[in-house]
Design a protein around this motif. Sequence first.
Motif, PDB file in Angstrom:
ATOM      1  N   GLY A   1      33.343  -7.721   9.684  1.00 28.60           N
ATOM      2  CA  GLY A   1      32.949  -6.359  10.031  1.00 28.60           C
ATOM      3  C   GLY A   1      31.470  -6.102   9.868  1.00 28.60           C
ATOM      4  O   GLY A   1      31.045  -4.957   9.625  1.00 28.60           O
ATOM      5  N   LYS A   2      30.663  -7.157  10.019  1.00 26.43           N
ATOM      6  CA  LYS A   2      29.216  -7.046   9.823  1.00 26.43           C
ATOM      7  C   LYS A   2      28.451  -7.179  11.138  1.00 26.43           C
ATOM      8  O   LYS A   2      27.373  -7.764  11.199  1.00 26.43           O
ATOM      9  N   SER A   3      28.982  -6.598  12.198  1.00 28.77           N
ATOM     10  CA  SER A   3      28.292  -6.690  13.482  1.00 28.77           C
ATOM     11  C   SER A   3      26.955  -5.957  13.470  1.00 28.77           C
ATOM     12  O   SER A   3      26.081  -6.241  14.292  1.00 28.77           O
ATOM     13  N   ASP A   4      26.792  -5.019  12.548  1.00 31.40           N
ATOM     14  CA  ASP A   4      25.488  -4.361  12.424  1.00 31.40           C
ATOM     15  C   ASP A   4      24.406  -5.357  12.023  1.00 31.40           C
ATOM     16  O   ASP A   4      23.252  -5.262  12.471  1.00 31.40           O
ATOM     17  N   VAL A   5      24.783  -6.339  11.208  1.00 31.19           N
ATOM     18  CA  VAL A   5      23.832  -7.382  10.810  1.00 31.19           C
ATOM     19  C   VAL A   5      23.485  -8.255  12.017  1.00 31.19           C
ATOM     20  O   VAL A   5      22.317  -8.607  12.234  1.00 31.19           O
ATOM     21  N   ILE A   6      24.493  -8.588  12.810  1.00 30.54           N
ATOM     22  CA  ILE A   6      24.255  -9.380  14.014  1.00 30.54           C
ATOM     23  C   ILE A   6      23.301  -8.643  14.952  1.00 30.54           C
ATOM     24  O   ILE A   6      22.352  -9.233  15.493  1.00 30.54           O
ATOM     25  N   PHE A   7      23.532  -7.351  15.143  1.00 30.87           N
ATOM     26  CA  PHE A   7      22.666  -6.556  16.015  1.00 30.87           C
ATOM     27  C   PHE A   7      21.226  -6.570  15.496  1.00 30.87           C
ATOM     28  O   PHE A   7      20.277  -6.805  16.259  1.00 30.87           O
ATOM     29  N   ASP A   8      21.057  -6.348  14.203  1.00 29.41           N
ATOM     30  CA  ASP A   8      19.711  -6.307  13.626  1.00 29.41           C
ATOM     31  C   ASP A   8      19.008  -7.657  13.737  1.00 29.41           C
ATOM     32  O   ASP A   8      17.796  -7.719  13.987  1.00 29.41           O
ATOM     33  N   MET A   9      19.762  -8.742  13.558  1.00 24.30           N
ATOM     34  CA  MET A   9      19.181 -10.090  13.658  1.00 24.30           C
ATOM     35  C   MET A   9      18.659 -10.377  15.058  1.00 24.30           C
ATOM     36  O   MET A   9      17.682 -11.098  15.233  1.00 24.30           O
ATOM     37  N   ASN A  10      19.347  -9.835  16.040  1.00 21.43           N
ATOM     38  CA  ASN A  10      19.053 -10.196  17.419  1.00 21.43           C
ATOM     39  C   ASN A  10      18.319  -9.095  18.181  1.00 21.43           C
ATOM     40  O   ASN A  10      18.270  -9.112  19.405  1.00 21.43           O
ATOM     41  N   SER A  11      17.715  -8.169  17.432  1.00 21.23           N
ATOM     42  CA  SER A  11      16.936  -7.100  18.048  1.00 21.23           C
ATOM     43  C   SER A  11      15.441  -7.275  17.781  1.00 21.23           C
ATOM     44  O   SER A  11      14.661  -6.390  18.103  1.00 21.23           O
ATOM     45  N   ARG A  12      15.069  -8.388  17.192  1.00 20.30           N
ATOM     46  CA  ARG A  12      13.665  -8.639  16.891  1.00 20.30           C
ATOM     47  C   ARG A  12      13.042  -9.546  17.946  1.00 20.30           C
ATOM     48  O   ARG A  12      13.681 -10.465  18.437  1.00 20.30           O
TER      49      ARG A  12
ATOM     50  N   GLY B   1      32.568  -8.881  20.161  1.00 13.91           N
ATOM     51  CA  GLY B   1      32.056  -7.873  19.243  1.00 13.91           C
ATOM     52  C   GLY B   1      31.717  -6.571  19.945  1.00 13.91           C
ATOM     53  O   GLY B   1      32.397  -5.559  19.765  1.00 13.91           O
ATOM     54  N   ILE B   2      30.674  -6.576  20.764  1.00 13.18           N
ATOM     55  CA  ILE B   2      30.251  -5.360  21.450  1.00 13.18           C
ATOM     56  C   ILE B   2      31.347  -4.851  22.390  1.00 13.18           C
ATOM     57  O   ILE B   2      31.702  -3.673  22.380  1.00 13.18           O
ATOM     58  N   GLY B   3      31.892  -5.742  23.208  1.00 13.07           N
ATOM     59  CA  GLY B   3      32.979  -5.342  24.104  1.00 13.07           C
ATOM     60  C   GLY B   3      34.301  -5.181  23.388  1.00 13.07           C
ATOM     61  O   GLY B   3      35.134  -4.362  23.768  1.00 13.07           O
ATOM     62  N   GLY B   4      34.500  -5.991  22.343  1.00 12.81           N
ATOM     63  CA  GLY B   4      35.696  -5.866  21.507  1.00 12.81           C
ATOM     64  C   GLY B   4      36.920  -6.612  21.976  1.00 12.81           C
ATOM     65  O   GLY B   4      38.002  -6.439  21.430  1.00 12.81           O
ATOM     66  N   ILE B   5      36.793  -7.471  23.000  1.00  9.52           N
ATOM     67  CA  ILE B   5      37.966  -8.201  23.500  1.00  9.52           C
ATOM     68  C   ILE B   5      38.192  -9.447  22.644  1.00  9.52           C
ATOM     69  O   ILE B   5      37.382 -10.380  22.655  1.00  9.52           O
ATOM     70  N   ARG B   6      39.281  -9.450  21.924  1.00  7.61           N
ATOM     71  CA  ARG B   6      39.614 -10.578  21.055  1.00  7.61           C
ATOM     72  C   ARG B   6      41.091 -10.917  21.230  1.00  7.61           C
ATOM     73  O   ARG B   6      41.877 -10.099  21.705  1.00  7.61           O
ATOM     74  N   GLN B   7      41.443 -12.106  20.822  1.00  7.37           N
ATOM     75  CA  GLN B   7      42.851 -12.489  20.845  1.00  7.37           C
ATOM     76  C   GLN B   7      43.444 -12.237  19.467  1.00  7.37           C
ATOM     77  O   GLN B   7      42.829 -12.566  18.446  1.00  7.37           O
ATOM     78  N   ALA B   8      44.622 -11.671  19.434  1.00 10.87           N
ATOM     79  CA  ALA B   8      45.271 -11.403  18.153  1.00 10.87           C
ATOM     80  C   ALA B   8      45.590 -12.712  17.442  1.00 10.87           C
ATOM     81  O   ALA B   8      45.792 -13.755  18.070  1.00 10.87           O
ATOM     82  N   GLU B   9      45.643 -12.651  16.137  1.00  4.28           N
ATOM     83  CA  GLU B   9      45.945 -13.834  15.334  1.00  4.28           C
ATOM     84  C   GLU B   9      47.321 -14.388  15.703  1.00  4.28           C
ATOM     85  O   GLU B   9      48.276 -13.633  15.897  1.00  4.28           O
ATOM     86  N   ASN B  10      47.396 -15.702  15.837  1.00  5.24           N
ATOM     87  CA  ASN B  10      48.629 -16.435  16.175  1.00  5.24           C
ATOM     88  C   ASN B  10      49.094 -16.221  17.610  1.00  5.24           C
ATOM     89  O   ASN B  10      50.192 -16.644  17.986  1.00  5.24           O
TER      90      ASN B  10
ATOM     91  N   GLY C   1      23.869  -0.263  16.056  1.00  9.27           N
ATOM     92  CA  GLY C   1      22.495  -0.046  16.476  1.00  9.27           C
ATOM     93  C   GLY C   1      22.347   1.194  17.335  1.00  9.27           C
ATOM     94  O   GLY C   1      23.007   2.215  17.120  1.00  9.27           O
ATOM     95  N   ASP C   2      21.494   1.085  18.335  1.00  6.61           N
ATOM     96  CA  ASP C   2      21.270   2.217  19.240  1.00  6.61           C
ATOM     97  C   ASP C   2      22.020   2.052  20.552  1.00  6.61           C
ATOM     98  O   ASP C   2      21.696   2.697  21.553  1.00  6.61           O
ATOM     99  N   LEU C   3      23.048   1.217  20.549  1.00 11.44           N
ATOM    100  CA  LEU C   3      23.842   1.027  21.762  1.00 11.44           C
ATOM    101  C   LEU C   3      24.643   2.287  22.078  1.00 11.44           C
ATOM    102  O   LEU C   3      25.207   2.916  21.183  1.00 11.44           O
TER     103      LEU C   3
END
Length: 338
Positions: free
Chosen positions: A176-187, A231-240, A255-257
């Motif tokens: 649940g740390k997508s905010d960190v991913i956004f910050d890392m890739n906004s520089r 992450g941003i789009g949110g399309i994931r496969q459920a576990e199993n 972020g500012d998305l």
Amino acid sequence: GILLPWYLYQWYGDQQAMVDYYSMMQRYINYLTAKADNHILSQGLGDWYDLGPKPPGVSQLTPMGVTGTAIYYYDLKILEKMATLLGKKADAITYSNLAAEVRQSFNNRFFATKTKQYATGSQAANAMAVYMGLVEDKDKKVVIDNLVKDIRDRKNSLTAGDIGYRYVLRVLEDAGKSDVIFDMNSRSDVPGYGIQIAKGATALTESWAALPTVSNNHFMLGHLMEWLYSGIGGIRQAENSTAFKNIKIEPEIVGDLTSADVSYNSPYGEISSSWKKTGKEFTLEVNVPANTTADVYLPVSVNQKVSEINNVAFQTIGSEQGKTKISIGSGTYKFNVK
């Protein structure tokens, strides 16, 4: 050689590659076992092109034994699953037992019990240990916290290379740390995607800094694209789940998305997720293909309510980590939160 047949099964429900190449996968695992020293594999290039004090190339921040052994362990766990699916119970037990020995050796060699760091405490080392399942449950949160702290202490800059960075992203998203991913890739002032674009890159580059002395059209460092969908789009496969029979839609509003629009052509049909954020209102339109189900996670604050604009029925299951969880079947839905 081992991961690709598994991905084909996970993503498409196709077991044929497992059947056709099972003996090859066994020979490969036997080769790795023969090369290991007390279950530790230290061969290869390590976390290729990570960001250390020297010009990029062979891993500088993460010991070879971390990357090699982590993937060796993961291969064993995946081969155990494939053996089970194919009805090869004796093989599954063999790989399970060997994996347990590798895990023990890995933690004995690389895990510092006081600091909860793996090896040098690099982003790649901690992330790979978490993603591959090498970390004990009781230590997992602290190891992830150490990963986040390293990124934040570097003013949101990355150090992992071509091997490790994918797992940094996977672990952060799962935690649940997508905010960190956004910050890392906004520089755009440090090595990363931003500086590549600032230098005029129109293709993936071999180095994070888009160095002119190496390839600037390279099949490498494309890991972020996975997060844009999951992450941003949110399309994931459920576990199993396999072949996206059971879907998870959980867009990360960071972020500012203010909007995102993604789609994926699964074996059952197109899965799509399109969201917009305006002021205190949030809308999410999703398409769930026939013969599948989905759980949708919506960011709902106190005093906000969820409605479906087309009056299509849905079931609210509860809340998880501050998000409202909704269960839906196939069809097109447009949710509104306000």
